[in-house]
Write a protein that holds these residues in place. Structure first.
Motif, PDB file in Angstrom:
ATOM      1  N   ARG A  26       0.847  -1.207   0.000  1.00  0.00           N
ATOM      2  CA  ARG A  26       0.000   0.000   0.000  1.00  0.00           C
ATOM      3  C   ARG A  26       0.876   1.248   0.000  1.00  0.00           C
ATOM      4  N   ASP A  27       1.952   1.244   0.794  1.00  0.00           N
ATOM      5  CA  ASP A  27       2.866   2.389   0.831  1.00  0.00           C
ATOM      6  C   ASP A  27       3.495   2.632  -0.536  1.00  0.00           C
ATOM      7  N   VAL A  28       3.913   1.557  -1.186  1.00  0.00           N
ATOM      8  CA  VAL A  28       4.505   1.671  -2.523  1.00  0.00           C
ATOM      9  C   VAL A  28       3.475   2.206  -3.515  1.00  0.00           C
ATOM     10  N   ALA A  29       2.247   1.720  -3.437  1.00  0.00           N
ATOM     11  CA  ALA A  29       1.187   2.188  -4.331  1.00  0.00           C
ATOM     12  C   ALA A  29       0.891   3.667  -4.091  1.00  0.00           C
ATOM     13  N   MET A  30       0.935   4.108  -2.846  1.00  0.00           N
ATOM     14  CA  MET A  30       0.682   5.519  -2.542  1.00  0.00           C
ATOM     15  C   MET A  30       1.777   6.412  -3.118  1.00  0.00           C
ATOM     16  N   VAL A  31       3.038   6.008  -2.964  1.00  0.00           N
ATOM     17  CA  VAL A  31       4.154   6.795  -3.505  1.00  0.00           C
ATOM     18  C   VAL A  31       4.091   6.826  -5.026  1.00  0.00           C
ATOM     19  N   ALA A  32       3.866   5.662  -5.639  1.00  0.00           N
ATOM     20  CA  ALA A  32       3.791   5.602  -7.106  1.00  0.00           C
ATOM     21  C   ALA A  32       2.607   6.425  -7.615  1.00  0.00           C
ATOM     22  N   GLY A  33       1.470   6.337  -6.919  1.00  0.00           N
ATOM     23  CA  GLY A  33       0.302   7.128  -7.322  1.00  0.00           C
ATOM     24  C   GLY A  33       0.543   8.616  -7.191  1.00  0.00           C
ATOM     25  N   ALA A  34       1.204   9.022  -6.120  1.00  0.00           N
ATOM     26  CA  ALA A  34       1.497  10.442  -5.923  1.00  0.00           C
ATOM     27  C   ALA A  34       2.438  10.964  -7.010  1.00  0.00           C
ATOM     28  N   LEU A  35       3.470  10.184  -7.323  1.00  0.00           N
ATOM     29  CA  LEU A  35       4.412  10.608  -8.374  1.00  0.00           C
ATOM     30  C   LEU A  35       3.738  10.670  -9.739  1.00  0.00           C
ATOM     31  N   ALA A  36       2.994   9.626 -10.084  1.00  0.00           N
ATOM     32  CA  ALA A  36       2.312   9.611 -11.383  1.00  0.00           C
ATOM     33  C   ALA A  36       1.271  10.720 -11.470  1.00  0.00           C
ATOM     34  N   GLY A  37       0.549  10.948 -10.388  1.00  0.00           N
ATOM     35  CA  GLY A  37      -0.444  12.017 -10.374  1.00  0.00           C
ATOM     36  C   GLY A  37       0.179  13.394 -10.503  1.00  0.00           C
ATOM     37  N   ALA A  38       1.326  13.599  -9.858  1.00  0.00           N
ATOM     38  CA  ALA A  38       2.018  14.888  -9.948  1.00  0.00           C
ATOM     39  C   ALA A  38       2.503  15.161 -11.366  1.00  0.00           C
ATOM     40  N   VAL A  39       3.077  14.144 -11.993  1.00  0.00           N
ATOM     41  CA  VAL A  39       3.556  14.300 -13.378  1.00  0.00           C
ATOM     42  C   VAL A  39       2.377  14.563 -14.318  1.00  0.00           C
ATOM     43  N   GLY A  40       1.308  13.794 -14.156  1.00  0.00           N
ATOM     44  CA  GLY A  40       0.124  13.974 -15.010  1.00  0.00           C
ATOM     45  C   GLY A  40      -0.551  15.318 -14.786  1.00  0.00           C
ATOM     46  N   GLY A  41      -0.643  15.744 -13.532  1.00  0.00           N
ATOM     47  CA  GLY A  41      -1.260  17.038 -13.234  1.00  0.00           C
ATOM     48  C   GLY A  41      -0.455  18.199 -13.783  1.00  0.00           C
ATOM     49  N   ASN A  42       0.866  18.094 -13.700  1.00  0.00           N
ATOM     50  CA  ASN A  42       1.729  19.140 -14.252  1.00  0.00           C
ATOM     51  C   ASN A  42       1.598  19.204 -15.769  1.00  0.00           C
ATOM     52  N   TYR A  43       1.558  18.049 -16.418  1.00  0.00           N
ATOM     53  CA  TYR A  43       1.390  17.994 -17.873  1.00  0.00           C
ATOM     54  C   TYR A  43       0.056  18.608 -18.292  1.00  0.00           C
ATOM     55  N   ALA A  44      -1.015  18.263 -17.574  1.00  0.00           N
ATOM     56  CA  ALA A  44      -2.339  18.789 -17.903  1.00  0.00           C
ATOM     57  C   ALA A  44      -2.393  20.302 -17.716  1.00  0.00           C
ATOM     58  N   GLU A  45      -1.757  20.805 -16.662  1.00  0.00           N
ATOM     59  CA  GLU A  45      -1.748  22.257 -16.430  1.00  0.00           C
ATOM     60  C   GLU A  45      -1.018  22.978 -17.559  1.00  0.00           C
ATOM     61  N   LYS A  46       0.138  22.466 -17.949  1.00  0.00           N
ATOM     62  CA  LYS A  46       0.893  23.102 -19.031  1.00  0.00           C
ATOM     63  C   LYS A  46       0.131  23.043 -20.350  1.00  0.00           C
ATOM     64  N   LYS A  47      -0.523  21.919 -20.631  1.00  0.00           N
ATOM     65  CA  LYS A  47      -1.259  21.748 -21.880  1.00  0.00           C
ATOM     66  C   LYS A  47      -2.434  22.720 -21.958  1.00  0.00           C
ATOM     67  N   LYS A  48      -3.114  22.937 -20.839  1.00  0.00           N
ATOM     68  CA  LYS A  48      -4.318  23.772 -20.829  1.00  0.00           C
ATOM     69  C   LYS A  48      -4.007  25.263 -20.702  1.00  0.00           C
ATOM     70  N   TYR A  49      -3.094  25.610 -19.802  1.00  0.00           N
ATOM     71  CA  TYR A  49      -2.913  27.020 -19.461  1.00  0.00           C
ATOM     72  C   TYR A  49      -1.649  27.659 -19.993  1.00  0.00           C
ATOM     73  N   ASP A  50      -0.689  26.900 -20.456  1.00  0.00           N
ATOM     74  CA  ASP A  50       0.581  27.474 -20.873  1.00  0.00           C
ATOM     75  C   ASP A  50       0.625  27.684 -22.384  1.00  0.00           C
ATOM     76  N   GLN A  51      -0.429  28.260 -22.940  1.00  0.00           N
ATOM     77  CA  GLN A  51      -0.524  28.519 -24.368  1.00  0.00           C
ATOM     78  C   GLN A  51      -0.212  29.991 -24.650  1.00  0.00           C
ATOM     79  N   PRO A  52       0.386  30.293 -25.802  1.00  0.00           N
ATOM     80  CA  PRO A  52       0.642  31.692 -26.146  1.00  0.00           C
ATOM     81  C   PRO A  52      -0.674  32.460 -26.304  1.00  0.00           C
ATOM     82  N   VAL A  53      -0.651  33.739 -25.934  1.00  0.00           N
ATOM     83  CA  VAL A  53      -1.835  34.586 -26.060  1.00  0.00           C
ATOM     84  C   VAL A  53      -1.538  35.705 -27.056  1.00  0.00           C
ATOM     85  N   GLU A  54      -2.601  36.197 -27.679  1.00  0.00           N
ATOM     86  CA  GLU A  54      -2.458  37.300 -28.623  1.00  0.00           C
ATOM     87  C   GLU A  54      -1.963  38.540 -27.884  1.00  0.00           C
TER      88      GLU A  54
END
Length: 151
Positions: free
Chosen positions: A78-106
């Motif tokens: 369970r501890d290993v699953a929690m650490v792996a889930g936290a790491l994977a979630g952090a990477v995925g959340g960072n990717y989603a934030e950059k994809k959605k909000y880090d776009q050039p603006v006029e």
């Protein structure tokens, strides 16, 4: 114990001394501010890169992954699953934030000839009230500079 106490004392003194340093005019403290005025020579459309590196996506993704990981297994698994889930979630959340909000603006690049004859270029969000030949002020400096109409 004495070594740790002496290091903590040394670090805290360094923090106190650095906090007492003088604030100059260029450090955002009290000082003179020059208002630059001039006339718009040229306006051209361009794009500005936004800076949304807040880390909110990584934090929320990490918390979500931690929560999901806590539902898996028992004990060490369970501890290993929690650490792996936290790491994977952090990477995925960072990717989603950059994809959605880090776009050039006029934006617009405004070139202003100030009163002493120097040309100043400012890239800023689009201000439809600006036009070529208009008398303007340049407020701020560096990345925070903005061109605004006089009056």
């Amino acid at each position: 114990m004495k070594t740790i106490l002496s290091w903590l004392t040394l670090v805290s003194m360094a923090v106190v001394i650095s906090a007492c340093s003088a604030v100059g005019a260029n450090d955002g403290g009290a000082g003179e501010s020059q208002i630059r005025a001039g006339k718009i020579e040229q306006i051209s459309l361009t794009q500005m890169q936004t800076n949304h590196d807040s880390g909110v996506g990584a934090v929320l993704g990490g918390l979500g992954g931690l929560g999901i990981g806590s539902l898996i297994g028992r004990g060490t698994g369970r501890d290993v699953a929690m650490v792996a889930g936290a790491l994977a979630g952090a990477v995925g959340g960072n990717y989603a934030e950059k994809k959605k909000y880090d776009q050039p603006v006029e934006a617009q690049q405004v070139i202003v000839r100030v009163r002493n004859g120097v040309l100043v270029s400012v890239t800023q969000p689009i201000n439809p009230s600006l036009s070529k030949g208009m008398n303007v002020y340049i407020q701020g400096s560096g990345n925070e500079a903005r061109v605004v109409p006089q009056g």
